[in-house]
Design a protein around this motif. Structure first.
Motif, PDB file in Angstrom:
ATOM      1  N   ALA A 230      -9.651  -4.577  13.993  1.00  0.00           N
ATOM      2  CA  ALA A 230      -9.279  -3.336  13.286  1.00  0.00           C
ATOM      3  C   ALA A 230      -8.946  -2.110  14.041  1.00  0.00           C
ATOM      4  O   ALA A 230      -7.959  -1.283  13.918  1.00  0.00           O
ATOM      5  CB  ALA A 230     -10.655  -2.869  12.419  1.00  0.00           C
ATOM      6  N   ALA A 231      -9.476  -1.983  15.457  1.00  0.00           N
ATOM      7  CA  ALA A 231      -8.892  -1.178  16.415  1.00  0.00           C
ATOM      8  C   ALA A 231      -7.401  -1.061  16.509  1.00  0.00           C
ATOM      9  O   ALA A 231      -7.068  -0.032  17.111  1.00  0.00           O
ATOM     10  CB  ALA A 231      -9.730  -1.211  17.645  1.00  0.00           C
ATOM     11  N   VAL A 232      -6.827  -2.302  16.412  1.00  0.00           N
ATOM     12  CA  VAL A 232      -5.392  -2.542  16.711  1.00  0.00           C
ATOM     13  C   VAL A 232      -4.482  -2.022  15.687  1.00  0.00           C
ATOM     14  O   VAL A 232      -3.386  -1.475  16.048  1.00  0.00           O
ATOM     15  CB  VAL A 232      -5.126  -3.896  16.930  1.00  0.00           C
ATOM     16  N   ARG A 233      -4.963  -1.937  14.529  1.00  0.00           N
ATOM     17  CA  ARG A 233      -4.121  -1.596  13.372  1.00  0.00           C
ATOM     18  C   ARG A 233      -3.515  -0.376  13.271  1.00  0.00           C
ATOM     19  O   ARG A 233      -2.251  -0.315  13.220  1.00  0.00           O
ATOM     20  CB  ARG A 233      -5.149  -1.784  12.004  1.00  0.00           C
ATOM     21  N   GLU A 234      -4.351   0.769  13.561  1.00  0.00           N
ATOM     22  CA  GLU A 234      -3.727   2.128  13.282  1.00  0.00           C
ATOM     23  C   GLU A 234      -2.708   2.361  14.453  1.00  0.00           C
ATOM     24  O   GLU A 234      -1.547   3.007  14.301  1.00  0.00           O
ATOM     25  CB  GLU A 234      -4.787   3.307  13.118  1.00  0.00           C
ATOM     26  N   VAL A 239       2.907   3.341  16.070  1.00  0.00           N
ATOM     27  CA  VAL A 239       4.199   3.138  16.700  1.00  0.00           C
ATOM     28  C   VAL A 239       5.301   2.297  16.185  1.00  0.00           C
ATOM     29  O   VAL A 239       6.264   2.514  16.149  1.00  0.00           O
ATOM     30  CB  VAL A 239       3.707   2.385  18.099  1.00  0.00           C
ATOM     31  N   TYR A 240       4.892   1.231  15.365  1.00  0.00           N
ATOM     32  CA  TYR A 240       5.753   0.276  14.739  1.00  0.00           C
ATOM     33  C   TYR A 240       6.210   0.619  13.264  1.00  0.00           C
ATOM     34  O   TYR A 240       7.110  -0.201  12.674  1.00  0.00           O
ATOM     35  CB  TYR A 240       5.481  -1.180  14.796  1.00  0.00           C
ATOM     36  N   GLY A 241       5.212   1.330  12.757  1.00  0.00           N
ATOM     37  CA  GLY A 241       5.399   1.604  11.338  1.00  0.00           C
ATOM     38  C   GLY A 241       4.441   1.075  10.494  1.00  0.00           C
ATOM     39  O   GLY A 241       4.150  -0.348  10.899  1.00  0.00           O
ATOM     40  N   PRO A 242       3.982   1.183   9.193  1.00  0.00           N
ATOM     41  CA  PRO A 242       3.280   0.464   8.603  1.00  0.00           C
ATOM     42  C   PRO A 242       3.934  -1.031   7.702  1.00  0.00           C
ATOM     43  O   PRO A 242       4.100  -0.889   6.471  1.00  0.00           O
ATOM     44  CB  PRO A 242       2.737   1.203   7.540  1.00  0.00           C
ATOM     45  N   GLY A 248       8.649  -7.481   6.738  1.00  0.00           N
ATOM     46  CA  GLY A 248       9.030  -5.992   6.431  1.00  0.00           C
ATOM     47  C   GLY A 248       8.550  -5.177   5.418  1.00  0.00           C
ATOM     48  O   GLY A 248       8.765  -3.833   5.399  1.00  0.00           O
ATOM     49  N   THR A 249       7.568  -5.942   4.547  1.00  0.00           N
ATOM     50  CA  THR A 249       7.160  -5.277   3.464  1.00  0.00           C
ATOM     51  C   THR A 249       6.231  -4.176   4.005  1.00  0.00           C
ATOM     52  O   THR A 249       5.345  -4.288   5.065  1.00  0.00           O
ATOM     53  CB  THR A 249       6.537  -6.321   2.445  1.00  0.00           C
ATOM     54  N   HIS A 250       6.146  -3.093   3.112  1.00  0.00           N
ATOM     55  CA  HIS A 250       5.099  -1.984   3.420  1.00  0.00           C
ATOM     56  C   HIS A 250       3.730  -2.490   3.313  1.00  0.00           C
ATOM     57  O   HIS A 250       3.295  -3.327   2.444  1.00  0.00           O
ATOM     58  CB  HIS A 250       5.364  -0.834   2.522  1.00  0.00           C
ATOM     59  N   LEU A 251       2.849  -1.903   4.255  1.00  0.00           N
ATOM     60  CA  LEU A 251       1.533  -2.626   4.310  1.00  0.00           C
ATOM     61  C   LEU A 251       0.398  -1.874   3.847  1.00  0.00           C
ATOM     62  O   LEU A 251       0.599  -0.416   3.799  1.00  0.00           O
ATOM     63  CB  LEU A 251       1.311  -2.748   5.826  1.00  0.00           C
ATOM     64  N   PRO A 252      -0.629  -2.206   3.149  1.00  0.00           N
ATOM     65  CA  PRO A 252      -1.678  -1.345   2.542  1.00  0.00           C
ATOM     66  C   PRO A 252      -2.679  -0.996   3.752  1.00  0.00           C
ATOM     67  O   PRO A 252      -2.197  -1.306   4.835  1.00  0.00           O
ATOM     68  CB  PRO A 252      -2.516  -2.532   1.759  1.00  0.00           C
TER      69      PRO A 252
END
Length: 358
Positions: A230-234, A239-242, A248-252
């Motif tokens: 989880a610490a990596v997600r944000e 940096v790379y966008g959600p 390439g789909t938008h992530l929840p």
């Protein structure tokens, strides 16, 4: 220096024969073999018949990684992994966890190493000596035999009381015989599951409270409870966008973090092996080997950016290890094997040595 190539099937038969004859008094032989296999994958010689020098400290780190999740209490018990009263490797592992303040399951050995470097080195030193004095000089010896049959490496300088000075005189390493490294790497997909089965059987035998109905002993032993990513997600999203790295789909909010080189092949949690993924791609890819084009994209990410994230969240990148593992894994695959190239898509493997990754 090389020699004659080794028949991988014959090599595998000899390894299994050594393990299946006689009663193992600890799981250390199994851990040592697993560590050797992973080292061969990540340090595969250029030619199949080449020898490979293996630093014992490198094996110690890999053995530490194996036991790292296993020392956690299971069903309220500390699992025994040896019939001896003093389990040196487990003691060293627990000492590092304590020194690094590890209370959660999701903290890896590499993060503990950053937190407590002196304690990490003490653990490696102790495990290195234990490997030399116990499993490494017994691994090639049939029960009842006074001598070993050194078909994997020369173990003539190893014994129960081998000193650190003797190890230093031999370069703190063993040298795998010609062709053994390629043979073990090619057999990884067969040998590692067999070693896990033997390991679970040994642990059940050494821990009388483990009845057949006790759930998921294998899951506890072999890291099914993965490092908490989880610490990596944000930081990745900033940096790379959600967006899913694959489609390439938008992530929840709570999207998966995917191991590009699958956890089942190599347990590398470094940032260089992690990407943001959507649940659909993550589930479809599962334990499949990614297409070379995907690996190219992963390793073309800006190294400075990954290092910046690494510094901010105290999480290692392990890029060199990812590159080495990828080279070894792809080179061991048969030509034309299907690889995962996207949701419900595959690509046949066709690769030479990937110089662009180094």
């Amino acid at each position: 220096m090389g020699g004659d190539a080794v028949d991988p099937l014959l090599l595998g038969q000899r390894v299994v024969a050594i393990l299946e004859t006689g009663l193992r008094t600890a799981t250390y032989k199994l851990a040592t073999l697993m560590a050797l296999i992973d080292h061969c994958i990540e340090n595969l010689p250029e030619r199949p018949a080449d020898v490979l020098r293996v630093p014992i400290a490198d094996l110690a780190h890999r053995v530490l990684e194996i036991y790292w999740p296993q020392v956690r209490p299971f069903e309220g018990h500390q699992l025994r992994q040896s019939t001896q009263s003093r389990a040196r490797i487990l003691i060293a592992t627990n000492a590092l966890r304590e020194a690094a303040g590890v209370t959660r399951t999701g903290v890896s050995v590499d993060i503990a190493r950053l937190r407590a470097p002196a304690a990490y080195q003490r653990a490696i030193d102790e495990i290195t000596l234990c490997l030399a004095q116990q499993p490494l000089h017994r691994l090639q010896k049939l029960p009842g035999s006074s001598t070993s049959d050194p078909f994997l490496y020369d173990d003539s300088f190893l014994h129960d009381h081998v000193s650190r000075s003797t190890l230093r005189a031999h370069g703190d390493a063993i040298e795998l015989k010609p062709g053994v490294a390629h043979g073990l790497a090619r057999l990884a997909g067969l040998l590692k599951p067999a070693l896990e089965i033997m390991w679970v059987d040994d642990v059940r035998r050494m821990n009388k409270f483990l009845y057949a109905e006790v759930p998921d002993v294998a899951g506890h032993l072999f890291g099914r409870d993965r490092t908490d990513l989880a610490a990596v997600r944000e930081p990745f999203k900033e940096v790379y966008g959600p967006h899913c790295f694959y489609c390439g789909t938008h992530l929840p909010v709570n999207n998966p973090i995917d191991h590009v080189l699958p956890w089942s092949l190599v347990g590398i949690d470094g940032l260089a092996n992690l990407v943001l993924a959507c649940a659909r791609c993550n589930g479809d890819k599962a334990g499949a080997l990614p297409a070379v084009s995907i690996m190219d994209r992963v390793l073309q990410r800006d190294r400075a950016v990954l290092e910046q994230i690494s510094s901010e969240i105290q999480w290692p990148t392990q890029r060199d290890r990812v590159v080495a593992a990828a080279c070894g894994i792809y080179r061991m695959q048969p030509a034309g094997v299907p690889t995962w190239s996207g949701y419900k898509q595959t690509a046949r493997l066709d690769i030479g040595f990937p110089l662009s990754w180094t």
